[in-house]
Write an enzyme that holds these catalytic residues in place. Structure first.
Site, PDB file in Angstrom:
ATOM      1  N   PHE A   1       0.868  -1.182   0.000  1.00 49.99           N
ATOM      2  CA  PHE A   1       0.000   0.000   0.000  1.00 49.99           C
ATOM      3  C   PHE A   1       0.899   1.224   0.000  1.00 49.99           C
ATOM      4  O   PHE A   1       1.584   1.515   0.981  1.00 49.99           O
ATOM      5  CB  PHE A   1      -0.941   0.054   1.211  1.00 49.99           C
ATOM      6  CG  PHE A   1      -1.857   1.249   1.131  1.00 49.99           C
ATOM      7  CD1 PHE A   1      -3.026   1.190   0.387  1.00 49.99           C
ATOM      8  CD2 PHE A   1      -1.535   2.438   1.750  1.00 49.99           C
ATOM      9  CE1 PHE A   1      -3.855   2.299   0.270  1.00 49.99           C
ATOM     10  CE2 PHE A   1      -2.359   3.554   1.643  1.00 49.99           C
ATOM     11  CZ  PHE A   1      -3.519   3.482   0.906  1.00 49.99           C
TER      12      PHE A   1
ATOM     13  N   ASP B   1       9.543   2.943   1.816  1.00 46.16           N
ATOM     14  CA  ASP B   1       8.343   3.712   2.132  1.00 46.16           C
ATOM     15  C   ASP B   1       8.072   3.572   3.632  1.00 46.16           C
ATOM     16  O   ASP B   1       7.534   2.579   4.088  1.00 46.16           O
ATOM     17  CB  ASP B   1       7.167   3.190   1.311  1.00 46.16           C
ATOM     18  CG  ASP B   1       5.875   3.967   1.580  1.00 46.16           C
ATOM     19  OD1 ASP B   1       5.805   4.697   2.578  1.00 46.16           O
ATOM     20  OD2 ASP B   1       4.920   3.808   0.788  1.00 46.16           O
TER      21      ASP B   1
ATOM     22  N   LYS C   1       2.679  11.449   6.941  1.00 43.71           N
ATOM     23  CA  LYS C   1       1.827  11.249   8.115  1.00 43.71           C
ATOM     24  C   LYS C   1       2.359  11.962   9.355  1.00 43.71           C
ATOM     25  O   LYS C   1       2.114  13.134   9.546  1.00 43.71           O
ATOM     26  CB  LYS C   1       1.595   9.754   8.345  1.00 43.71           C
ATOM     27  CG  LYS C   1       0.796   9.078   7.230  1.00 43.71           C
ATOM     28  CD  LYS C   1       0.343   7.704   7.599  1.00 43.71           C
ATOM     29  CE  LYS C   1      -0.338   6.987   6.437  1.00 43.71           C
ATOM     30  NZ  LYS C   1      -1.587   7.630   5.997  1.00 43.71           N
TER      31      LYS C   1
END
Length: 408
Positions: free
Chosen positions: A147, A232, A261
């Site tokens: 993801f 990531d 984030k």
């Protein structure tokens, strides 16, 4: 169509969203109105312990006073210039972030998906200009069940049909291999490979942790084959796993590191590609950009986030309380929990389907005043703010035990 009249109850507000808001999410039926630290409060005044932390965007808690103060100070001075001009906060942010991560150069963006897209562009350009790959032939190897976001390019290399169906044609140039499989990865890499892009821990897949040595193997393989290692860490980074970065557990330094984030402290969207100077240095003026990327408000908050991490306090808390989390989950195995994976204050918990789905358990916990989120049917994710106390964590685990005992 006029906007709906202001509603006040949770039920009214949820109902008001229906006709005016695109239905791209299926949230739990709780309407948050206020928050502080590890707790949120709905419009009726009911309090909930937040065990999701905005998918790690709120690592430092809701409205962390240090970060709120940094934002307030900057709001009173300057919020946006675009990159048409310099601003007085960006150099400090980029320099401190590079130092924190042990890398050299920063490309500031806004969202996690933008960071991934930016890294794809950089890797391709590096492949053509530095590695010598033939024009338009560069490939990037990724892992199944990944993801990395939901843009058109990113869903092109997703294996989640819900994310892909109806959004083609897809962007070419990606090869998908099983996660945690070095042999498959090596077989997929060839002279066209610009980069290997992986999550050190797969978050959306259910907090899937690779075998010890996998990340070291990826680093060695990419170095040996003359391609880039892109990590990531948008969910796994910035203290979540008990170290600053998840790759730190194996002492691995990628060529490009993707952050987001928590980098914005739960206040503003901030993301970044951090990397080697000779890799990010392939970009020239006009080839890539973002009006809001690196804006003064984002840079001020991002700098304050880096300062919090420089103390090591949050990494230590995640490591120490991670033991409490693992011990508490281990006690529930065979009692409604089929298994779990945890590192630091991050866990994927597989629920016995005979008891309920992940969604049903999440709704049960919501009724007990604890907020979590399900994924992949029978799994729930736990990722509380790193400011959570041991008492709060044990209370949440107690609520999970109660919900599992009650069934749904």
């Amino acid at each position: 169509m006029t906007a709906p009249a202001l509603a006040h109850t949770s039920e009214e507000l949820i109902r008001a969203e229906g006709p005016v808001l695109a239905h791209n999410y299926h949230p739990l039926p709780v309407v948050v109105a206020r928050a502080e630290g590890t707790w949120v409060e709905d419009v009726e005044g009911r309090r909930y312990l937040d065990m999701l932390a905005g998918y790690s965007a709120l690592n430092f808690g809701h409205r962390n006073p240090v970060l709120i103060e940094a934002a307030h100070r900057q709001l009173d001075r300057l919020t946006l210039t675009s990159r048409a001009f310099h601003n007085d906060r960006l150099a400090e942010f980029a320099g401190s972030l590079a130092e924190l991560t042990g890398l050299e150069m920063v490309l500031p963006m806004n969202t996690g998906a933008e960071a991934v897209e930016s890294a794809v562009k950089v890797a391709r350009k590096w492949a053509y200009e530095v590695k010598g790959v033939a024009p338009d032939r560069a490939t990037i190897v990724v892992a199944a069940e990944n993801f990395h976001g939901r843009t058109t390019t990113i869903v092109s290399f997703s294996t989640d049909e819900t994310a892909r169906a109806g959004f083609g044609p897809f962007t070419p140039g990606f090869r998908i291999v099983p996660y945690n499989d070095l042999a498959a990865l090596e077989a997929a890499v060839d002279e066209t490979t610009a980069a290997v892009l992986i999550e050190p821990i797969q978050g959306e897949a259910g907090v899937v942790i690779p075998d010890d040595g996998y990340l070291t193997g990826v680093r060695e393989l990419t170095r040996r084959n003359g391609c880039l290692f892109i990590a990531d860490e948008i969910q796994s980074g910035l203290g979540r796993t008990g170290t600053t970065l998840a790759v730190d557990h194996e002492g691995v330094v990628p060529d490009l590191l993707l952050l987001g984030k928590a980098l914005g402290g739960g206040i503003v969207p901030v993301s970044a590609v951090v990397g080697r100077r000779d890799v990010l240095g392939v970009l020239r003026p006009g080839e890539h950009g973002s009006t809001f990327g690196g804006n003064p408000l984002a840079a001020a908050v991002g700098s304050a986030v880096v300062e919090l991490l420089e103390t090591g306090e949050f990494q230590r808390r995640a490591a120490e309380l991670g033991v409490v989390l693992r011990d508490g989950l281990a006690a529930l195995v065979g009692r409604g929990v089929e298994g779990f994976r945890a590192r630091g204050l991050w866990a994927g918990v597989d629920i016995d389907p005979a008891i309920g789905t992940g969604r049903e358990i999440s709704e049960g916990l919501m009724r007990e005043g604890v907020l979590v989120k399900d994924t992949h049917g029978s799994t729930i994710r736990l990722a509380p703010p790193l400011t959570i106390t041991g008492e709060e964590l044990r209370s949440a685990l107690g609520s999970l035990e109660k919900v599992l005992g009650q069934g749904v």
